[in-house]
Design an enzyme around this catalytic site. Structure first.
Site, PDB file in Angstrom:
ATOM      1  N   CYS A 168       0.853  -1.017  -0.141  1.00  0.00           N
ATOM      2  CA  CYS A 168       0.025  -0.115  -0.074  1.00  0.00           C
ATOM      3  C   CYS A 168       0.895   1.382   0.083  1.00  0.00           C
ATOM      4  O   CYS A 168       0.363   2.181  -0.216  1.00  0.00           O
ATOM      5  CB  CYS A 168      -1.097   0.130   1.166  1.00  0.00           C
ATOM      6  SG  CYS A 168      -2.127  -1.394   1.157  1.00  0.00           S
ATOM      7  N   HIS A 247      11.904   1.599   5.855  1.00  0.00           N
ATOM      8  CA  HIS A 247      11.853   0.260   5.570  1.00  0.00           C
ATOM      9  C   HIS A 247      12.423  -0.721   6.744  1.00  0.00           C
ATOM     10  O   HIS A 247      13.473  -0.715   7.043  1.00  0.00           O
ATOM     11  CB  HIS A 247      12.788  -0.164   4.302  1.00  0.00           C
ATOM     12  CG  HIS A 247      12.177  -1.382   3.591  1.00  0.00           C
ATOM     13  ND1 HIS A 247      11.819  -2.553   4.275  1.00  0.00           N
ATOM     14  CD2 HIS A 247      11.930  -1.567   2.415  1.00  0.00           C
ATOM     15  CE1 HIS A 247      11.303  -3.697   3.572  1.00  0.00           C
ATOM     16  NE2 HIS A 247      11.251  -2.936   2.281  1.00  0.00           N
ATOM     17  N   HIS A 340      -2.556  20.234   5.908  1.00  0.00           N
ATOM     18  CA  HIS A 340      -3.390  19.256   5.544  1.00  0.00           C
ATOM     19  C   HIS A 340      -2.940  17.943   5.630  1.00  0.00           C
ATOM     20  O   HIS A 340      -1.719  17.759   5.315  1.00  0.00           O
ATOM     21  CB  HIS A 340      -4.157  19.253   4.027  1.00  0.00           C
ATOM     22  CG  HIS A 340      -4.677  20.723   3.874  1.00  0.00           C
ATOM     23  ND1 HIS A 340      -5.970  21.148   4.294  1.00  0.00           N
ATOM     24  CD2 HIS A 340      -4.219  21.785   3.106  1.00  0.00           C
ATOM     25  CE1 HIS A 340      -6.224  22.285   3.916  1.00  0.00           C
ATOM     26  NE2 HIS A 340      -4.930  22.791   3.178  1.00  0.00           N
ATOM     27  N   HIS A 344      -3.222   7.446   4.594  1.00  0.00           N
ATOM     28  CA  HIS A 344      -3.724   6.182   3.991  1.00  0.00           C
ATOM     29  C   HIS A 344      -4.914   5.722   4.533  1.00  0.00           C
ATOM     30  O   HIS A 344      -4.971   5.305   5.819  1.00  0.00           O
ATOM     31  CB  HIS A 344      -2.469   5.174   4.033  1.00  0.00           C
ATOM     32  CG  HIS A 344      -2.759   3.648   3.724  1.00  0.00           C
ATOM     33  ND1 HIS A 344      -3.519   3.412   2.540  1.00  0.00           N
ATOM     34  CD2 HIS A 344      -2.603   2.647   4.227  1.00  0.00           C
ATOM     35  CE1 HIS A 344      -3.565   2.130   2.383  1.00  0.00           C
ATOM     36  NE2 HIS A 344      -3.092   1.498   3.487  1.00  0.00           N
ATOM     37  N   HIS A 373     -14.778   5.455   3.685  1.00  0.00           N
ATOM     38  CA  HIS A 373     -16.163   5.253   3.905  1.00  0.00           C
ATOM     39  C   HIS A 373     -16.835   4.888   2.111  1.00  0.00           C
ATOM     40  O   HIS A 373     -17.579   4.022   1.940  1.00  0.00           O
ATOM     41  CB  HIS A 373     -17.081   6.203   4.596  1.00  0.00           C
ATOM     42  CG  HIS A 373     -18.489   6.025   4.695  1.00  0.00           C
ATOM     43  ND1 HIS A 373     -19.427   6.543   3.396  1.00  0.00           N
ATOM     44  CD2 HIS A 373     -19.207   5.285   5.514  1.00  0.00           C
ATOM     45  CE1 HIS A 373     -20.887   6.064   3.984  1.00  0.00           C
ATOM     46  NE2 HIS A 373     -20.594   5.365   4.993  1.00  0.00           N
ATOM     47  N   ASN A 377     -10.554   0.721   1.177  1.00  0.00           N
ATOM     48  CA  ASN A 377      -9.045   0.835   1.084  1.00  0.00           C
ATOM     49  C   ASN A 377      -8.442   0.249  -0.194  1.00  0.00           C
ATOM     50  O   ASN A 377      -8.727  -0.660  -0.643  1.00  0.00           O
ATOM     51  CB  ASN A 377      -8.303  -0.382   2.103  1.00  0.00           C
ATOM     52  CG  ASN A 377      -6.761  -0.462   1.941  1.00  0.00           C
ATOM     53  OD1 ASN A 377      -6.410   0.316   1.244  1.00  0.00           O
ATOM     54  ND2 ASN A 377      -6.142  -1.135   2.937  1.00  0.00           N
TER      55      ASN A 377
END
Length: 466
Positions: A168, A247, A340, A344, A373, A377
């Site tokens: 992702c 990582h 802002h 994710h 919503h 995802n």
């Protein structure tokens, strides 16, 4: 005398020339987003409560305990009834996918979003110099980047990269590739394409740590057009300020918490371990340590250092030790340098956790919650749906700073800061429905329709026939 004066001025002129060249080269290394297009599948791919129940019932490996678990997961997920699934789900073939199903899912997205993006930006496919594609869960030669090049008949000298298995957080990894290529080549166009192929990756077993992914992931994608041509700055939407990648693959616990594997009966799925929140927190903290000095003003950093030293001194002088349980706030006022927050949409818990750690308000978290919503995802592309929500709400004004935060298998946490170049007011994928958001309630109707499962007895339970 004139010759002597010239010889004295020559070193100065050379220094000024080098400074000018450095500044000019630096300007050519900037990374701008000219435009982006999120993908909105057709309404016949929309996943409602009724259809979700039908799909779950088709899995004969599930029992009452798994039904109860799924009900609890979907009710608390923050996902609504207007998300999208691949076409294979609607033909009832999710347990027997073909290679063509995965390719078709990607081609629908490519041909829709890339076509709309290039047309709106008035850029020909032939002008694209760099193509970066990230789709984690499908690999088929020729690669997806080659399929895009073939469909749009791009140049033979185009530089292309095809990323798989990055999870992702892959959008910002692709962006990092674009940024680094821009450092070596001037006046280029880059096309970044991010999505996920769900068709071949439905889990048909009964392992709770693997069926959870079926509840969360939905179809989506985004195509982004970027450039480092400073003459196009007036057309740009955003300018990249910095990007940090973390990582934790060297940690076995982090590496194994989010991984594709086979279960005990040989069914392939995506495993989400109980230690995933811990791994995410560790990577997030390490990422913040690096990016915070890059994005916050010196005054806020000094304030944080002073407050931290005072707290440390007070703890050291205390006769009794104190222990803290649960999530820990960063202690830094991120709003002093960020306007802002583009988070994710990994799930409600992810959004809540980041909101708590960064001390964000519901106003700050609204774009992520509404995206989860409405679209679910959508893996690596979810950040761009969140950005599009902010734009549709006309929040993004010239000079504002936007912080993007993403997590992915590995385990990785990537973040970057954007500066808004001009006021943004286009609705993108939210254009036709932004007036309906936020809704009065985010509660989905799953409990209302399937709540009776909670009262069933495992010894007498039978799936009702409809």
């Amino acid at each position: 005398m004139e010759l002597f004066s010239f010889l004295l001025l020559l070193p100065v002129l050379l220094v000024l020339l080098k400074i000018w060249k450095w500044v000019n080269d630096k300007r050519d290394q900037e990374c701008y987003i000219l435009d982006y297009q999120c993908y909105k599948p057709d309404d016949d791919r929309m996943v409602g409560t009724e259809f979700s129940g039908e799909v779950i019932k088709r899995n004969k490996n599930l029992g009452l305990n798994e039904y109860k678990f799924l009900l609890k997961a979907i009710v608390s997920s923050g996902i609504g009834e207007q998300t999208y699934a691949p076409r294979i789900m609607f033909s009832g073939r999710e347990e027997t996918p073909t290679l063509a199903d995965g390719i078709l899912e990607m081609e629908e997205f490519f041909q829709d979003s890339i076509g709309k993006l290039l047309s709106r930006a008035r850029v020909s496919p032939h002008e694209i110099d760099l193509l970066v594609v990230n789709v984690s869960m499908i690999t088929a030669p020729p690669c997806l980047s080659s399929r895009i090049i073939n469909h749009y008949k791009m140049r033979q000298d185009i530089k292309c990269f095809n990323l798989t298995g990055m999870g992702c957080s892959a959008s910002l990894i692709s962006l990092d590739i674009v940024r680094n290529v821009f450092k070596s080549y001037k006046n280029k166009y880059a096309l970044l394409v991010t999505s996920e192929s769900l068709s071949p990756n439905w889990y048909a077993g009964n392992d709770r740590s693997m069926i959870l992914a079926n509840c969360l992931f939905r179809s989506g994608g985004c195509a982004i057009l970027l450039t480092n041509n400073k003459s196009l700055k007036h057309r740009a939407m955003l300018k990249l300020k910095c990007l940090v990648r973390t990582h934790h693959g060297a940690r076995d616990e982090s590496y194994n918490c989010c991984i594709q594997r086979e279960d005990e009966i040989g069914k392939v799925g995506f495993y989400l371990g109980k230690n995933l929140p811990k791994a995410a927190t560790r990577s997030f903290v390490d990422n913040l340590r690096v990016i915070t000095p890059k994005i916050l003003p010196v005054t806020e950093l000094v304030r944080f250092m002073v407050v931290s030293l005072v707290k440390k001194w007070n703890r050291h002088g205390s006769t009794k030790g104190t222990t803290t349980q649960g999530p820990i706030k960063a202690g830094v006022n991120f709003k002093s340098g960020v306007d802002h927050f583009c988070i994710h949409t990994g799930g409600k818990a992810v959004i809540d956790g980041i909101g708590f750690s960064l001390d964000l308000t519901e106003y700050d978290l609204e774009p992520a919650r509404m995206t989860l919503h409405r679209f679910g995802n959508t893996s690596a592309s979810s950040l761009w749906y969140v950005l599009a929500y902010m734009e549709a709400k006309k929040r993004l004004k010239k000079g504002d700073k936007v912080l993007m935060i993403s997590f992915g298998a590995g385990f990785k946490c990537n973040s970057c800061l954007w500066e808004i170049v001009r006021d943004l007011e286009d609705g993108n994928v939210w254009k036709d429905e932004i007036r309906n958001y936020p809704p009065k309630t985010l509660v989905n109707p799953y409990m209302e329709k399937y709540g009776w499962i909670q009262d069933e007895d495992p010894s007498t339970f039978k799936i009702p026939e409809e």
